[in-house]
Design a protein around this motif. Structure first.
Motif, mmCIF file in Angstrom:
data_model
loop_
_atom_site.group_PDB
_atom_site.id
_atom_site.type_symbol
_atom_site.label_atom_id
_atom_site.label_comp_id
_atom_site.label_asym_id
_atom_site.label_seq_id
_atom_site.Cartn_x
_atom_site.Cartn_y
_atom_site.Cartn_z
ATOM 1 N N ASP A 2 0.728 -1.086 -0.020
ATOM 2 C CA ASP A 2 -0.251 -0.078 -0.422
ATOM 3 C C ASP A 2 0.261 1.212 -0.046
ATOM 4 O O ASP A 2 0.329 2.511 -0.654
ATOM 5 N N LYS A 3 2.034 1.361 0.346
ATOM 6 C CA LYS A 3 2.927 2.454 0.584
ATOM 7 C C LYS A 3 3.222 3.141 -0.828
ATOM 8 O O LYS A 3 3.443 3.992 -1.266
ATOM 9 N N VAL A 4 3.660 2.006 -1.784
ATOM 10 C CA VAL A 4 4.248 1.838 -3.033
ATOM 11 C C VAL A 4 3.210 2.109 -4.064
ATOM 12 O O VAL A 4 2.928 3.237 -4.966
ATOM 13 N N PHE A 5 2.024 1.033 -3.879
ATOM 14 C CA PHE A 5 1.182 1.035 -5.131
ATOM 15 C C PHE A 5 -0.127 2.131 -4.255
ATOM 16 O O PHE A 5 -1.168 0.878 -3.634
ATOM 17 N N ASP A 6 -0.418 2.989 -4.305
ATOM 18 C CA ASP A 6 -1.807 3.248 -3.704
ATOM 19 C C ASP A 6 -3.610 2.842 -4.070
ATOM 20 O O ASP A 6 -2.499 2.225 -6.069
ATOM 21 N N LYS A 11 -4.609 1.860 -9.784
ATOM 22 C CA LYS A 11 -5.663 1.921 -10.862
ATOM 23 C C LYS A 11 -5.112 1.819 -12.129
ATOM 24 O O LYS A 11 -5.491 1.972 -13.470
ATOM 25 N N ARG A 12 -3.773 3.134 -12.355
ATOM 26 C CA ARG A 12 -3.523 3.440 -13.565
ATOM 27 C C ARG A 12 -2.480 2.363 -13.725
ATOM 28 O O ARG A 12 -2.798 1.912 -15.373
ATOM 29 N N LEU A 30 -3.552 -8.063 -9.935
ATOM 30 C CA LEU A 30 -2.719 -6.956 -10.110
ATOM 31 C C LEU A 30 -1.689 -6.307 -9.284
ATOM 32 O O LEU A 30 -1.198 -6.093 -9.477
ATOM 33 N N TYR A 31 -2.378 -7.505 -8.170
ATOM 34 C CA TYR A 31 -0.960 -6.828 -7.031
ATOM 35 C C TYR A 31 -0.206 -7.812 -7.312
ATOM 36 O O TYR A 31 1.241 -7.546 -6.925
#
Length: 64
Positions: A2-6, A11-12, A30-31
């Motif tokens: 969560d820190k790297v990919f919010d 979504k992007r 996606l994760y």
């Protein structure tokens, strides 16, 4: 993660994968994709630093 990919970045990333590869990813996929991006980027950075270090070491050896 969560820190790297919010949520905005995930979504992007989902849009990029959909437009460039044509895959519609589930949340779990996606994760996994985001993790792969991080690993790939880290490996490229580490490899680049290793090559630079080798070049510097070769330069020092050649000067002696």
């Amino acid at each position: 993660m969560d820190k790297v990919f919010d949520a905005k970045n995930l979504k992007r990333l989902r849009k990029i994968v959909k437009s460039s590869v044509g895959l519609e990813l589930s949340d779990d996929d996606l994760y996994a994709c985001a993790t792969s991006v991080i690993r790939f980027t880290a490996a490229k950075i580490l490899r680049s630093r290793e090559l630079l270090s080798q070049e510097e070491n070769n330069g020092r050896t050649a000067r002696k």
